[in-house]
Write an enzyme that holds these catalytic residues in place. Sequence first.
Site, mmCIF file in Angstrom:
data_model
loop_
_atom_site.group_PDB
_atom_site.id
_atom_site.type_symbol
_atom_site.label_atom_id
_atom_site.label_comp_id
_atom_site.label_asym_id
_atom_site.label_seq_id
_atom_site.Cartn_x
_atom_site.Cartn_y
_atom_site.Cartn_z
ATOM 1 N N ASP A 1 0.830 -1.200 0.000
ATOM 2 C CA ASP A 1 0.000 0.000 0.000
ATOM 3 C C ASP A 1 0.868 1.256 0.000
ATOM 4 O OD1 ASP A 1 -2.668 1.414 0.536
ATOM 5 O OD2 ASP A 1 -1.417 2.119 2.190
ATOM 6 N N GLU B 1 1.094 -0.456 -5.163
ATOM 7 C CA GLU B 1 0.072 0.571 -5.377
ATOM 8 C C GLU B 1 0.798 1.891 -5.619
ATOM 9 O OE1 GLU B 1 -3.766 2.674 -3.216
ATOM 10 O OE2 GLU B 1 -1.820 2.497 -2.260
#
Length: 820
Positions: free
Chosen positions: A426, A481
């Site tokens: 993330d 990401e």
Amino acid sequence: MLASQGLLASPSFRSLPPSTKPERHDWHFGKERQVVVTFRSQKLVGYSHNKFLFPSASRRLLYAKAEHNSRLSAVMTDDNSNVTSTDQEMEHIGILSIDPGLEQHQDHFEYRVRRYLDQKSLIQKYEGGLEEFARGYMKFGFNREEGGIVYREWAPAAQEAQVVGDFNGWDGSNHKMVRNEFGVWSIKIPDSGGKPAIPHNSRVKFRFKHGNGVWVDRIPAWIKYATVDPTKFAAPYDGVYWDPPLSESYHFKYPRPAKPAAPRIYEAHVGMSSSEPCVNSYRNFADEVLPRIRENNYNTVQLMAVMEHSYYASFGYHVTNFFAVSSRSGTPEDLKYLIDKAHSLGLRVLMDVVHSHASNNVTDGLNGFDVGQASQDSYFHTGDRGYHKLWDSRLFNYANWEVLRFLLSNLRWWLEEFNFDGFRFDGATSMLYHHHGINIGFTGDYNEYFSEAVDVDAVVYLMLANSLIHKVFPDANVVAEDVSGMPGLCRPVSEGGIGFDYRLAMAIPDKWIDYLKNKNDEEWSMEEISWSLTNRRYSEKCISYAESHDQAIVGDKTIAFLLMDKEMYSGMSCLTDASPVIERGIALHKMIHFITMALGGEGYLNFMGNEFGHPEWIDFPREGNGWSYELCRRQWNLVDTEHLRYKFMNAFDRAMNLLDEKFSFLSSSKLIVSSSNEEDKVIVFERGDLVFVFNFHPENTYDGYKVGCDLPGKYRVALDSDAWEFGGHGRVGHNADHFTSPEGIPGVPETNFNNRPNSFKVLSPSRTCVVYYRAEESEVENNGSEKVVVGTNKTPAVDAVITKQECTSVEGEIKDSKSE
């Protein structure tokens, strides 16, 4: 998570010189032709789709300001630790030969590769190698050693330290810890009466005195489990000593499934996966939800919110305890049961890992160890550099020796202790740049990716992390990401890349949201859709998705909700005729997800519930909604109810995954868009040896529509969105043979039809997509049963046994789903 960062523009960057730019309608991947393929990113503002934005004039970049603290680490200061990389290691950086446009930034690549090699050499010298270094959990935290429990904690700014807990009545006067030269406190607590002095599942904390003389209690940084008293509002978490006896430990029974050629990822949040308004458990998810995922032909599950986070509404992104399983859904043993159950079903499991930042929570998290000490004595940077102003969270100091140990060990812990099959990192953009991507418009100029704005400490950490992951588990899948589209992010570390396997294609959902919110159907551009879906870097793989959890949270709308809105509450019964809104909504929902899958990347992702058009957004319990769980769940009853139209979208999702399982088109390097016809509103492309025909026209059906293809022969329907079982009208015949005709002069593409050497004719109904496969003689003789995937068109959409009398509540069928 980066959807909230305020990124303003998307990059376009080249992977080959501009002279190799292909025709707009003939994009190839793989060996057939070298082309420019670029990656588009999030927040599309002020970007032209019709040109490449090339870097400005070449210039040498100086890194005088770049920090290099690895040799001034918190644990080690050594005048002789400047390990110089050999000339052989530096003389060839492979990524520069893949993309000659990067050569002007050779200084940058040499600098970061040297930093990586130096750091790796230091780890080898002082820790015995990267893999051994990443076994920090066997040294730090609580571990069983001969005759007792040894507890170690890195807290260099502490003046005194004790371990306290239920085992000593929270009085640490007899359990004082000793500090070594590197700021590591330790204590050995001997067994008592042949039993551990600290019982399994009992509470423990680290008590220390900081510079102003104040004593504080903190949860141990390496704690394996943390719980909270559910009867007390805003109660603090407690660290829990977790060392179950063999009889209570979960033992894995099933091997990891083989690495798929292309991941088809089901993004899931265990807590909100129940149909009841509650926090679901790992075991219930394993038993009730995993079979649904397998039935829909996904091969990978991506679990969100696994690491402990004190604030549930953070979606798991404000981590407090990095080695601890979120206790809301069960114990570490329960999570192991889930992963083992997934493996038994042939599903791999990825973990959504958050190493980009940490919760600002002092009482429960790592931030509690930061008591004003210098950056080299903390997990985080000091001052503004250590704080993310939009996320209200702390930022790691990736140059710190003990931070590297902590984070790298964290990755190995989840891989080896829980048998995860990889990670989705993330917030990678926030890590890569000092500005964290906040209010930054990435134009595609290479200088934006290779300048002093790059946090080389973080880049080196990610290179180490990916090296470690693939060393420990070579078949791991690791996804980044990243909004910015940094070149080289998904190239091997051995080439000078950062080492990820895939990048999330984050521009795609924004494009669909823009179209659905701001354009009527007649304004949709086939050229722009095709370009947006194929606009990614050559040789760097992407995971495509039409929508993820970001598009489902409160304040936004899912694609189904954007398409059908309030009619989803009243118009989804098969016992009444579908309204034009519902007809359009279901048709476009299928087409949007499928063309995203087929054109958008080398893997595909779907968020839990979107496969059947789950209505409404997700709203976690919070003060603003009265701490309600009503919108923090998944209404599986909607797709299970036979007379509701949700089943059609779900069936098509299952079928398009099965199509890839049978034909492996996602992993094929052959991708050719032969036509993006603006007038007809039709897109035709080949992926592998399949031919895809998407007709987005709201009204026009084309009979005898000519489509180009590569291979000659007979073609048959492999998948048809207009089939009865997908809520369609059954207009396309599935038993017909489509024979090709040669086009133009062999070997002269410009004389062919849409640059394809063969063609055949099809029926293309409005708002439908049909896929054709090349049938062999034996298959034709068997009516194509060996290869035809779905779409028999033999049964009507509504089961004959259901009557209108049985449909007692169409209005409110979603709101009061229990009555159904």
